[in-house]
Design a protein around this motif. Structure first.
Motif, PDB file in Angstrom:
ATOM      1  N   PHE A  14       0.814  -1.217   0.000  1.00  0.00           N
ATOM      2  CA  PHE A  14       0.000   0.000   0.000  1.00  0.00           C
ATOM      3  C   PHE A  14       0.850   1.271   0.000  1.00  0.00           C
ATOM      4  O   PHE A  14       0.300   2.368   0.085  1.00  0.00           O
ATOM      5  CB  PHE A  14      -0.937   0.015   1.219  1.00  0.00           C
ATOM      6  N   ARG A  37     -15.559   4.210  11.268  1.00  0.00           N
ATOM      7  CA  ARG A  37     -14.424   3.816  12.125  1.00  0.00           C
ATOM      8  C   ARG A  37     -14.630   4.240  13.583  1.00  0.00           C
ATOM      9  O   ARG A  37     -14.284   3.504  14.497  1.00  0.00           O
ATOM     10  CB  ARG A  37     -13.125   4.472  11.637  1.00  0.00           C
ATOM     11  N   SER A  79       2.814  -1.825   5.458  1.00  0.00           N
ATOM     12  CA  SER A  79       3.248  -0.687   4.645  1.00  0.00           C
ATOM     13  C   SER A  79       4.057   0.303   5.478  1.00  0.00           C
ATOM     14  O   SER A  79       3.541   0.933   6.405  1.00  0.00           O
ATOM     15  CB  SER A  79       2.020   0.019   4.055  1.00  0.00           C
ATOM     16  N   MET A  82       2.550   3.830   5.138  1.00  0.00           N
ATOM     17  CA  MET A  82       1.351   4.027   5.981  1.00  0.00           C
ATOM     18  C   MET A  82       1.779   4.218   7.441  1.00  0.00           C
ATOM     19  O   MET A  82       1.257   5.109   8.133  1.00  0.00           O
ATOM     20  CB  MET A  82       0.417   2.821   5.863  1.00  0.00           C
ATOM     21  N   LEU A 100       4.860  -5.493   9.998  1.00  0.00           N
ATOM     22  CA  LEU A 100       4.717  -6.949  10.012  1.00  0.00           C
ATOM     23  C   LEU A 100       3.426  -7.367   9.342  1.00  0.00           C
ATOM     24  O   LEU A 100       2.474  -6.588   9.271  1.00  0.00           O
ATOM     25  CB  LEU A 100       4.580  -7.432  11.472  1.00  0.00           C
ATOM     26  N   GLN A 101       3.379  -8.622   8.903  1.00  0.00           N
ATOM     27  CA  GLN A 101       2.107  -9.236   8.537  1.00  0.00           C
ATOM     28  C   GLN A 101       1.280  -9.371   9.812  1.00  0.00           C
ATOM     29  O   GLN A 101       1.800  -9.849  10.834  1.00  0.00           O
ATOM     30  CB  GLN A 101       2.352 -10.654   7.997  1.00  0.00           C
ATOM     31  N   ALA A 102       0.024  -8.993   9.752  1.00  0.00           N
ATOM     32  CA  ALA A 102      -0.830  -9.093  10.945  1.00  0.00           C
ATOM     33  C   ALA A 102      -0.829 -10.523  11.496  1.00  0.00           C
ATOM     34  O   ALA A 102      -0.855 -10.733  12.711  1.00  0.00           O
ATOM     35  CB  ALA A 102      -2.251  -8.659  10.595  1.00  0.00           C
ATOM     36  N   HIS A 117     -10.177  -1.822  10.939  1.00  0.00           N
ATOM     37  CA  HIS A 117     -11.056  -0.988  10.117  1.00  0.00           C
ATOM     38  C   HIS A 117     -10.697  -1.167   8.653  1.00  0.00           C
ATOM     39  O   HIS A 117      -9.572  -0.854   8.241  1.00  0.00           O
ATOM     40  CB  HIS A 117     -10.907   0.483  10.506  1.00  0.00           C
ATOM     41  N   PHE A 118     -11.638  -1.673   7.877  1.00  0.00           N
ATOM     42  CA  PHE A 118     -11.433  -1.880   6.447  1.00  0.00           C
ATOM     43  C   PHE A 118     -10.122  -2.618   6.188  1.00  0.00           C
ATOM     44  O   PHE A 118      -9.370  -2.286   5.272  1.00  0.00           O
ATOM     45  CB  PHE A 118     -11.507  -0.536   5.697  1.00  0.00           C
ATOM     46  N   PHE A 119      -9.844  -3.573   7.061  1.00  0.00           N
ATOM     47  CA  PHE A 119      -8.615  -4.359   6.965  1.00  0.00           C
ATOM     48  C   PHE A 119      -8.899  -5.835   6.699  1.00  0.00           C
ATOM     49  O   PHE A 119      -8.242  -6.464   5.878  1.00  0.00           O
ATOM     50  CB  PHE A 119      -7.799  -4.201   8.260  1.00  0.00           C
ATOM     51  N   CYS A 122      -8.944  -7.255   3.305  1.00  0.00           N
ATOM     52  CA  CYS A 122      -7.701  -7.462   2.540  1.00  0.00           C
ATOM     53  C   CYS A 122      -7.223  -8.912   2.674  1.00  0.00           C
ATOM     54  O   CYS A 122      -6.185  -9.276   2.104  1.00  0.00           O
ATOM     55  CB  CYS A 122      -6.582  -6.553   3.060  1.00  0.00           C
TER      56      CYS A 122
HETATM   57  C1  SAM Z   1      -7.587  -0.892   2.843  1.00  0.00           C
HETATM   58  S1  SAM Z   1      -6.334  -0.275   3.893  1.00  0.00           S
HETATM   59  C2  SAM Z   1      -7.285   0.193   5.311  1.00  0.00           C
HETATM   60  C3  SAM Z   1      -6.625   1.281   6.079  1.00  0.00           C
HETATM   61  C4  SAM Z   1      -7.418   1.818   7.272  1.00  0.00           C
HETATM   62  N1  SAM Z   1      -7.550   0.817   8.316  1.00  0.00           N
HETATM   63  C5  SAM Z   1      -8.784   2.338   6.913  1.00  0.00           C
HETATM   64  O1  SAM Z   1      -9.674   2.241   7.764  1.00  0.00           O
HETATM   65  O2  SAM Z   1      -8.957   2.866   5.837  1.00  0.00           O
HETATM   66  C6  SAM Z   1      -5.550  -1.741   4.463  1.00  0.00           C
HETATM   67  C7  SAM Z   1      -4.319  -1.499   5.321  1.00  0.00           C
HETATM   68  O3  SAM Z   1      -3.884  -2.779   5.797  1.00  0.00           O
HETATM   69  C8  SAM Z   1      -2.514  -2.975   5.482  1.00  0.00           C
HETATM   70  N2  SAM Z   1      -2.371  -4.415   5.222  1.00  0.00           N
HETATM   71  C9  SAM Z   1      -2.841  -5.122   4.177  1.00  0.00           C
HETATM   72  N3  SAM Z   1      -2.575  -6.436   4.321  1.00  0.00           N
HETATM   73  C10 SAM Z   1      -1.913  -6.549   5.500  1.00  0.00           C
HETATM   74  C11 SAM Z   1      -1.410  -7.649   6.256  1.00  0.00           C
HETATM   75  N4  SAM Z   1      -1.500  -8.900   5.795  1.00  0.00           N
HETATM   76  N5  SAM Z   1      -0.831  -7.407   7.448  1.00  0.00           N
HETATM   77  C12 SAM Z   1      -0.727  -6.131   7.940  1.00  0.00           C
HETATM   78  N6  SAM Z   1      -1.178  -5.065   7.280  1.00  0.00           N
HETATM   79  C13 SAM Z   1      -1.774  -5.251   6.083  1.00  0.00           C
HETATM   80  C14 SAM Z   1      -2.222  -2.072   4.294  1.00  0.00           C
HETATM   81  O4  SAM Z   1      -0.869  -1.724   4.205  1.00  0.00           O
HETATM   82  C15 SAM Z   1      -3.135  -0.890   4.572  1.00  0.00           C
HETATM   83  O5  SAM Z   1      -2.499   0.061   5.395  1.00  0.00           O
END
Ligand code: SAM
Length: 222
Positions: A14, A37, A79, A82, A100-102, A117-119, A122
């Protein structure tokens, strides 16, 4: 069998959209996502140790810190761009960032709030299932998990919602390398992880959802 580089999915990144992210959001949905949010913030004022997964540019973290003067926050995101924006926006020693990867993060002992939030949209269903089990296992009894996300409502709004969410996935796939193309069922994942939904607010004809979940399943907020 290990995948060769040409077969492996491109890692999601991102960084490229970190700066314009906020303006892309305001330009399409105005204040609706931020309202989604922060809807349950009043229920988070007693929390002391928060884990915020994929908060992007940090608008939720900044608001949480502003409203709750004692909470400490671990913010996890893949990111770097971010996370840099999040640190700049939060400007607080109460925040620790983790690039890190979540799925690889182990929650701090005493974590009493998780925010996504909106995560979760993904992630694949298998990733959300595994993450929910792991993270919910690290929540203290009574700990909260707040979710904001898109959803496909029943009824006539189902078709425009499918079109809109499908378009978002294609745009984000192009800009970030995201390979997920359908919303995971976070309700099933959090329920299976032993959480109970205690608060719910829908917006935009049911396409946006704010949800509050609790680790012990007692009581329902109105
Ligand atoms: C769609 S954005 C949402 C951002 C924010 N939370 C919002 O409410 O708009 C997704 C965020 O999750 C992060 N992200 C995506 N996949 C991820 C993963 N596997 N582990 C950690 N972060 C991740 C991205 O870098 C980005 O900052």
């Amino acid at each position: 069998m290990a995948k060769t580089p040409s077969e492996a999915p491109r890692p999601v990144n991102f960084d490229r959209i970190a700066r314009p992210y906020r303006w892309l959001e305001y330009g399409t949905l105005g204040p609706l996502l931020q309202r989604t949010r922060v809807y349950f913030l009043p229920q988070m004022l007693d929390c002391r140790q928060a884990l915020v997964l994929g908060d992007g540019d940090g608008r939720f973290v900044a608001e949480l810190l502003r409203r709750n003067e004692r909470v400490r926050v671990d913010a996890v995101d893949t990111s770097g761009a971010m996370l840099a924006l999040l640190e700049r926006r939060a400007r607080s020693e109460r925040v620790t960032t983790h690039r890190l990867q979540a799925m690889d993060y182990v929650p701090e002992a005493g974590t009493d709030l998780v925010a996504t939030h909106f995560f979760l949209d993904c992630l694949t269903q298998a990733e959300v299932d595994a993450l929910a089990l792991r993270v919910a296992g690290g929540l203290v009894p009574g700990g909260l998990w707040v979710v904001s996300d898109f959803r496909i409502p029943a009824g006539v709004m189902r078709w425009p919602a499918r079109f809109y969410v499908g378009m978002l996935y294609r745009v984000f796939g192009f800009l970030t390398g995201l390979h997920v193309r359908r919303l995971p069922d976070h309700v099933a994942a959090l329920t299976a992880a032993g959480l109970t939904r205690i608060g719910l607010r829908r917006r935009l004809f049911g396409v946006l959802t704010s949800e509050l979940w609790r680790a012990d399943g007692n009581g329902v907020l109105q």
